[in-house]
Write a protein that holds these residues in place. Sequence first.
Motif, PDB file in Angstrom:
ATOM      1  N   ASP A  19      32.197  37.293  35.150  1.00  0.00           N
ATOM      2  CA  ASP A  19      31.670  36.646  33.949  1.00  0.00           C
ATOM      3  C   ASP A  19      32.593  36.870  32.750  1.00  0.00           C
ATOM      4  N   ALA A  20      32.949  35.783  32.071  1.00  0.00           N
ATOM      5  CA  ALA A  20      33.793  35.888  30.881  1.00  0.00           C
ATOM      6  C   ALA A  20      33.103  36.703  29.785  1.00  0.00           C
ATOM      7  N   GLU A  21      31.778  36.681  29.714  1.00  0.00           N
ATOM      8  CA  GLU A  21      31.069  37.490  28.704  1.00  0.00           C
ATOM      9  C   GLU A  21      31.297  38.980  28.942  1.00  0.00           C
ATOM     10  N   ASP A  22      31.282  39.398  30.200  1.00  0.00           N
ATOM     11  CA  ASP A  22      31.586  40.800  30.516  1.00  0.00           C
ATOM     12  C   ASP A  22      33.040  41.107  30.192  1.00  0.00           C
ATOM     13  N   ALA A  40      46.208  54.914  23.975  1.00  0.00           N
ATOM     14  CA  ALA A  40      46.464  54.313  25.275  1.00  0.00           C
ATOM     15  C   ALA A  40      45.178  54.511  26.073  1.00  0.00           C
ATOM     16  N   ILE A  41      44.883  53.574  26.969  1.00  0.00           N
ATOM     17  CA  ILE A  41      43.679  53.705  27.783  1.00  0.00           C
ATOM     18  C   ILE A  41      43.964  53.308  29.223  1.00  0.00           C
ATOM     19  N   THR A  42      43.110  53.790  30.107  1.00  0.00           N
ATOM     20  CA  THR A  42      43.152  53.407  31.510  1.00  0.00           C
ATOM     21  C   THR A  42      41.852  52.698  31.841  1.00  0.00           C
ATOM     22  N   LEU A  43      41.972  51.562  32.523  1.00  0.00           N
ATOM     23  CA  LEU A  43      40.796  50.860  33.023  1.00  0.00           C
ATOM     24  C   LEU A  43      40.636  51.227  34.491  1.00  0.00           C
ATOM     25  N   SER A  44      39.480  51.746  34.839  1.00  0.00           N
ATOM     26  CA  SER A  44      39.206  52.081  36.232  1.00  0.00           C
ATOM     27  C   SER A  44      38.325  51.005  36.840  1.00  0.00           C
ATOM     28  N   PHE A  45      38.835  50.379  37.891  1.00  0.00           N
ATOM     29  CA  PHE A  45      38.081  49.357  38.606  1.00  0.00           C
ATOM     30  C   PHE A  45      37.465  49.909  39.892  1.00  0.00           C
ATOM     31  N   GLU A  46      37.361  51.230  39.989  1.00  0.00           N
ATOM     32  CA  GLU A  46      36.724  51.851  41.143  1.00  0.00           C
ATOM     33  C   GLU A  46      35.305  51.327  41.284  1.00  0.00           C
ATOM     34  N   GLY A  47      34.920  50.955  42.499  1.00  0.00           N
ATOM     35  CA  GLY A  47      33.574  50.479  42.755  1.00  0.00           C
ATOM     36  C   GLY A  47      33.365  49.003  42.503  1.00  0.00           C
ATOM     37  N   ILE A  48      34.369  48.319  41.971  1.00  0.00           N
ATOM     38  CA  ILE A  48      34.269  46.871  41.745  1.00  0.00           C
ATOM     39  C   ILE A  48      34.726  46.161  43.017  1.00  0.00           C
ATOM     40  N   GLU A  49      33.916  45.231  43.498  1.00  0.00           N
ATOM     41  CA  GLU A  49      34.222  44.548  44.748  1.00  0.00           C
ATOM     42  C   GLU A  49      34.942  43.220  44.568  1.00  0.00           C
ATOM     43  N   LEU A  50      34.737  42.564  43.425  1.00  0.00           N
ATOM     44  CA  LEU A  50      35.330  41.248  43.203  1.00  0.00           C
ATOM     45  C   LEU A  50      35.731  41.107  41.747  1.00  0.00           C
ATOM     46  N   ILE A  51      36.930  40.580  41.522  1.00  0.00           N
ATOM     47  CA  ILE A  51      37.422  40.320  40.170  1.00  0.00           C
ATOM     48  C   ILE A  51      37.934  38.889  40.143  1.00  0.00           C
ATOM     49  N   THR A  52      37.537  38.123  39.125  1.00  0.00           N
ATOM     50  CA  THR A  52      38.012  36.740  39.008  1.00  0.00           C
ATOM     51  C   THR A  52      38.983  36.598  37.847  1.00  0.00           C
ATOM     52  N   SER A  53      39.718  35.492  37.889  1.00  0.00           N
ATOM     53  CA  SER A  53      40.663  35.233  36.802  1.00  0.00           C
ATOM     54  C   SER A  53      39.930  34.972  35.491  1.00  0.00           C
ATOM     55  N   ALA A  54      38.726  34.392  35.538  1.00  0.00           N
ATOM     56  CA  ALA A  54      37.959  34.162  34.298  1.00  0.00           C
ATOM     57  C   ALA A  54      37.691  35.483  33.587  1.00  0.00           C
ATOM     58  N   PHE A  55      37.304  36.493  34.348  1.00  0.00           N
ATOM     59  CA  PHE A  55      37.057  37.813  33.778  1.00  0.00           C
ATOM     60  C   PHE A  55      38.350  38.398  33.215  1.00  0.00           C
ATOM     61  N   LEU A  56      39.415  38.370  34.003  1.00  0.00           N
ATOM     62  CA  LEU A  56      40.685  38.968  33.570  1.00  0.00           C
ATOM     63  C   LEU A  56      41.308  38.215  32.405  1.00  0.00           C
ATOM     64  N   ASN A  57      41.191  36.896  32.390  1.00  0.00           N
ATOM     65  CA  ASN A  57      41.722  36.124  31.251  1.00  0.00           C
ATOM     66  C   ASN A  57      41.069  36.572  29.953  1.00  0.00           C
ATOM     67  N   THR A  58      39.765  36.777  30.004  1.00  0.00           N
ATOM     68  CA  THR A  58      39.040  37.172  28.798  1.00  0.00           C
ATOM     69  C   THR A  58      39.282  38.638  28.460  1.00  0.00           C
ATOM     70  N   ALA A  59      39.218  39.502  29.455  1.00  0.00           N
ATOM     71  CA  ALA A  59      39.330  40.942  29.214  1.00  0.00           C
ATOM     72  C   ALA A  59      40.745  41.367  28.842  1.00  0.00           C
TER      73      ALA A  59
END
Length: 116
Positions: A19-22, A40-59
Amino acid sequence: MVIPTIPVRELVPSLYCVDAEDGQKLFLLISKSFRDEKNAITLSFEGIELITSAFLNTAIGQLYRDFSEETIKTSLKVEGMSQEDLGLLKRVVDTAKIYYKDPDRMERTLREVLGE
């Protein structure tokens, strides 16, 4: 210095980052960290099963509108992504860099391709 980690799983209400809102929520956290805290920060995607380009484009993609490539490169790390998701992230970043370098040109090109 300890680099803070944002566990994406605690921010997104499911195992799917679609979701682009997330993505916008994550973008705002990253932006605040870069702007206000100069962290500086680290994003942890541990436990995430699916990532879309809509989410990444926004985030992440729209960071290239507000911050230099150097700032993003030195201040943002990701962990816990599959090779497939890292490939998707690379495509999103490459596209964002092109788009935010000259957004008007990209818009014109898209309109031409779509026949508008």
